[in-house]
Scaffold this active site. Sequence first.
Site, PDB file in Angstrom:
ATOM      1  N   ASP A  45       0.937  -1.163  -0.106  1.00  0.00           N
ATOM      2  CA  ASP A  45      -0.016  -0.078   0.015  1.00  0.00           C
ATOM      3  C   ASP A  45       1.089   1.024   0.001  1.00  0.00           C
ATOM      4  O   ASP A  45       2.122   1.074   0.280  1.00  0.00           O
ATOM      5  CB  ASP A  45      -0.787   0.050   1.312  1.00  0.00           C
ATOM      6  CG  ASP A  45      -1.877  -0.918   1.436  1.00  0.00           C
ATOM      7  OD1 ASP A  45      -2.453  -1.242   0.171  1.00  0.00           O
ATOM      8  OD2 ASP A  45      -2.377  -1.331   2.331  1.00  0.00           O
ATOM      9  N   ASP A  77      -4.782  -3.278   5.107  1.00  0.00           N
ATOM     10  CA  ASP A  77      -4.945  -2.775   6.540  1.00  0.00           C
ATOM     11  C   ASP A  77      -6.773  -2.818   6.659  1.00  0.00           C
ATOM     12  O   ASP A  77      -7.042  -3.105   7.529  1.00  0.00           O
ATOM     13  CB  ASP A  77      -4.738  -1.518   6.633  1.00  0.00           C
ATOM     14  CG  ASP A  77      -4.974  -0.290   5.570  1.00  0.00           C
ATOM     15  OD1 ASP A  77      -5.924  -0.691   4.627  1.00  0.00           O
ATOM     16  OD2 ASP A  77      -4.487   0.695   5.715  1.00  0.00           O
ATOM     17  N   ASP A 122      -9.540  -5.969   2.468  1.00  0.00           N
ATOM     18  CA  ASP A 122      -8.175  -6.325   2.198  1.00  0.00           C
ATOM     19  C   ASP A 122      -7.991  -8.085   2.609  1.00  0.00           C
ATOM     20  O   ASP A 122      -7.050  -8.594   2.038  1.00  0.00           O
ATOM     21  CB  ASP A 122      -7.048  -5.628   2.752  1.00  0.00           C
ATOM     22  CG  ASP A 122      -7.054  -4.139   2.095  1.00  0.00           C
ATOM     23  OD1 ASP A 122      -7.566  -4.116   1.032  1.00  0.00           O
ATOM     24  OD2 ASP A 122      -6.397  -3.450   2.933  1.00  0.00           O
TER      25      ASP A 122
HETATM   26  P1  ATP Z   1      -3.409   3.362  -0.005  1.00  0.00           P
HETATM   27  O1  ATP Z   1      -4.316   2.156  -0.423  1.00  0.00           O
HETATM   28  O2  ATP Z   1      -2.168   3.048  -0.687  1.00  0.00           O
HETATM   29  O3  ATP Z   1      -3.231   3.150   1.562  1.00  0.00           O
HETATM   30  P2  ATP Z   1      -5.070   5.408  -0.106  1.00  0.00           P
HETATM   31  O4  ATP Z   1      -4.830   5.598   1.445  1.00  0.00           O
HETATM   32  O5  ATP Z   1      -4.851   6.639  -0.697  1.00  0.00           O
HETATM   33  O6  ATP Z   1      -3.765   4.482  -0.332  1.00  0.00           O
HETATM   34  P3  ATP Z   1      -7.669   4.845   0.204  1.00  0.00           P
HETATM   35  O7  ATP Z   1      -7.799   4.980   1.705  1.00  0.00           O
HETATM   36  O8  ATP Z   1      -8.478   3.610  -0.268  1.00  0.00           O
HETATM   37  O9  ATP Z   1      -6.265   4.739  -0.279  1.00  0.00           O
HETATM   38  O10 ATP Z   1      -8.187   6.199  -0.354  1.00  0.00           O
HETATM   39  C1  ATP Z   1      -8.480   6.390  -1.520  1.00  0.00           C
HETATM   40  C2  ATP Z   1      -9.080   7.658  -2.050  1.00  0.00           C
HETATM   41  O11 ATP Z   1     -10.084   8.194  -1.127  1.00  0.00           O
HETATM   42  C3  ATP Z   1      -7.842   8.753  -1.507  1.00  0.00           C
HETATM   43  O12 ATP Z   1      -7.095   9.105  -2.625  1.00  0.00           O
HETATM   44  C4  ATP Z   1      -8.665  10.065  -1.048  1.00  0.00           C
HETATM   45  O13 ATP Z   1      -8.950  10.828  -2.351  1.00  0.00           O
HETATM   46  C5  ATP Z   1     -10.100   9.297  -0.726  1.00  0.00           C
HETATM   47  N1  ATP Z   1     -10.290   9.328   0.802  1.00  0.00           N
HETATM   48  C6  ATP Z   1      -9.094   8.832   1.758  1.00  0.00           C
HETATM   49  N2  ATP Z   1      -9.555   8.844   2.888  1.00  0.00           N
HETATM   50  C7  ATP Z   1     -10.802   9.754   2.950  1.00  0.00           C
HETATM   51  C8  ATP Z   1     -11.796   9.923   3.873  1.00  0.00           C
HETATM   52  N3  ATP Z   1     -11.576   9.709   5.197  1.00  0.00           N
HETATM   53  N4  ATP Z   1     -12.855  10.511   3.596  1.00  0.00           N
HETATM   54  C9  ATP Z   1     -13.050  10.710   2.237  1.00  0.00           C
HETATM   55  N5  ATP Z   1     -12.370  10.294   1.141  1.00  0.00           N
HETATM   56  C10 ATP Z   1     -11.094   9.703   1.464  1.00  0.00           C
END
Ligand code: ATP
Length: 911
Positions: free
Chosen positions: A330, A648, A652
């Site tokens: 990730d 996480d 997943d």
């Molecule tokens: P990774 O999968 O590498 O951890 P990530 O944390 O960006 O990456 P996600 O947590 O799935 O992946 O988030 C995907 C997208 O959702 C982000 O790029 C962001 O634009 C949006 N996002 C993340 N956190 C929030 C939140 N708390 N509320 C609303 N949108 C969010």
Amino acid sequence: MSEQARWIDWEPDKVTSHFGVDPAKGLNEKEVDERLKQVGLNQLTEGEKASYFAVFIAQFKDFMVWVLLIATLISALLGEYTDAIAIIAIVILNAILGFIQEVRAERSLSALKKLSAPTARVLRNGKWERVDAAKLVPGDIVVLESGDRVPADLRFLKTENLYIEESALTGESVPVQKRSEALAKADVPLGDRKNMGYMGTMVVRGTGLGVVVSTGMATEMGRIAHLIESTEEMETPLQRRLEQLGKVLVVVALMLTALVVVTGILHGHDVYKMFLAGVSLAVAAIPEGLPAIVTIALALGVQRMIKKRAIVRKLPSVETLGCASVICSDKTGTLTQNKMTVTHLWVDGKRVQVSGSGYAPYGNFSWQGKEIQPFSSQAFRRLLEIAVLCNNAQLSCNTVKEGLLKRKQEEWRIDGDPTEGALLVVGAKGGLLASEVTGEWTRVKEYPFDSDRKMMSVIVKHRNGKQFLYTKGAPDILLSRCSHILHDGKITPLTPTLRAEILKQIEELALMALRNLAFAFREVRPGEKVERSSTVEQGLTFVGLAGMMDPPREEVKEAIRVCRRAGIKTVMITGDHQTTAEAIAIELGIKQPHGLTINGNDLYTMSDEELQQKINQIDVFARVSPEHKLKIVKALQKQGHVVAMTGDGVNDAPAIKAADIGIAMGVTGTDVSKESSSLILADDNFATIVAAVEEGRNIYDNIRKFISYLLASNVGEILVMFLAMLGGFPLPLVPIQILWVNLVTDGLPAMALGVDPAEEDTMTRPPRDSRESVFARRVGWKIVTRGLLIGFCSLMAFWITYSENPDNLVLAQTVAFATLVMSQLIYVFDCRTTGSIFSRTPFDNKLLILAVLSSVLLLLAVIYYPPLQPIFHTVPLGIREWILICVTSILPVNIAGLLDLLRPVRKLIHG
Ligand code: ATP
């Protein structure tokens, strides 16, 4: 009616007052302590463990040990008391050694289990804290969110779209929606108790607040605890293979011993003496210490991994780690620091820069070099409002005294998701403090964030009675739900030109490696149905964008370089935007010049075959949903890769389970992901995976080292006896000497090899093939050649001494005994490398030096300490004998080493 059923038809406040707890404050420490004393820890009692005594007795359950003991008894009956007592002493010492090894292994394993114990978020003394789930007591107020394992039996006080999967209890795999209202009837089956949560079941969606009603064995799970067997796999494939090998070795050792005995008897040796020698030889030749030492090497390696912050949950993964050829990681938090700071906003057609760093809410906003006030624009104000209200994090400040002058320093911290934390900070920089805004607004409903939807919404009600839906989420996805835009204080339709402009802005922010979020809203009409997020989050008005920086972890760049040298490919799998992901992947060295980036949409349309064909060229997967991860793992595995995969969230879990090494995040990971994993990163850090891989490779190498040591030593022992019998010599070793050699070699030096430091090339060679035999890469060759040479040279020393002193057999036997021991103690250094003995300094394993020195001292004691001489049938040796012993014991590794040195020449000749 069961005890549990009582709470079901009670209103929440009746339940909390029954447990004497204020749901806004929770219990206090004193109450918790008292209740803990009363009801005990919140744990299911484990099945009976084998007692120490039973473990000790089990050491004697070996058939050959019994034969030896019976043989000893016979010799005692024949009046050979010293022999009998000495043999029994050695057998007991051997058992003690085995016992210590087994108990240590068992202890390390249970310490591991404790490390990955579940935790719970509980309200105590008015503060939310995370505690060990075992410390929960009835009356505790607990909050649950998606991915949590329910830590005890709870009665819900408040739920938000809460779904729990209860198959562990009811067998029903469809998640049940939970609520907090009292049921009309209490006497309903478990599956229908909609306002209860049961220990061990799993939250798949939503959030819930509940009061603990029973813990430990009093829970529903406790009632059926005896039916649940731990399915945790704790034996590694290598251990299983070694077990089989052990069985083969027993047969081979017994056959060879029989051959030695028969040859001896045919050459006129005394039947009884040959029998005793044969049994001793069999006991020595059977590598009974092998499984225990393998466990110890694994367990000690696992302890070293813990020091490097990698917690192994399933022992087999230690072995697989060394074979990993791809690590899928990730991005957020693993490759990056997960310390977000909003640096840019795009609102009202302006790209605004935000100053200040970290979580301290100090900074200002500027556009084209000039400071601007957020409240001057309606859209700007609305954006900050959404940022602060559509948010579950908390920003707090502690003052700490620092430095010599003890100046007061502010320490700002975030509780909750760092992305949301960063939004609270930017809100505060603009003058919108969450504490003040929430006085004006009340939250009516929440549609939580999840990695599939990639957005989060809340319905909030203003003091004036108006209700709004406030949404934030991944910009490209949120934009598709918007029909209007808030611009210059007016809501206007979102024209294709405006849409294109927003997409351009998203792209530009992403090119700066910023993580993007968009904000939108709409008014909610009174009486509107607001059940499903898919129908509610539509027809929104776009407000603006936020770009936040999340710097890469410093140590990750080097870790990725190490991986590359070690033949391990790193792949980034992220939910983030493609351009942002690529920018970071390039910075970290994950993305190669010819590497491909694929995004979630491409993955949807790609067939499994297509993906398999391309997968080796793909470095980055962007905007993926957790379900894609499984597809990626499978495609990589089909291409013959051994895959390590991080995760996480609750979604997943399938991919983590399917991966060869499933890795969960210790800090941000959900219980469910942790339970599916084989490895947990205590610090969520990618570099920790690489450290674990290195340790995994080293552990496997060490196991190979002592297999090579033990087996070559055994071959030597058998051979010296066999050749002597074949050549018609007298017995070169007496039974007690054989047993002594076995005790010393199976003991300290073998254990010290188990903790040998890594070889220099550990992370510069390609990953091991998982189907490779333990004897591959020269280990088999070493066992045979070194074993033969050790046996042959020991016999040579015996024969030289015996032919010079034909009337002093004991002297020749002492020489043979000392040569055998010394050559094994020299060979132990040869085992430490796959190259020649000269390719590695012997001084980097202090334990081994100590083990060898103490073995030499023991040997000297047996030879020179008069009371021991009659027991071990030895006589003091002179300088002449020692020269012979030194020369003959150095010979095996030297001859073999010379052959090794010739290898480059041979290679040259063969081109
Ligand atoms: P990774 O999968 O590498 O951890 P990530 O944390 O960006 O990456 P996600 O947590 O799935 O992946 O988030 C995907 C997208 O959702 C982000 O790029 C962001 O634009 C949006 N996002 C993340 N956190 C929030 C939140 N708390 N509320 C609303 N949108 C969010």
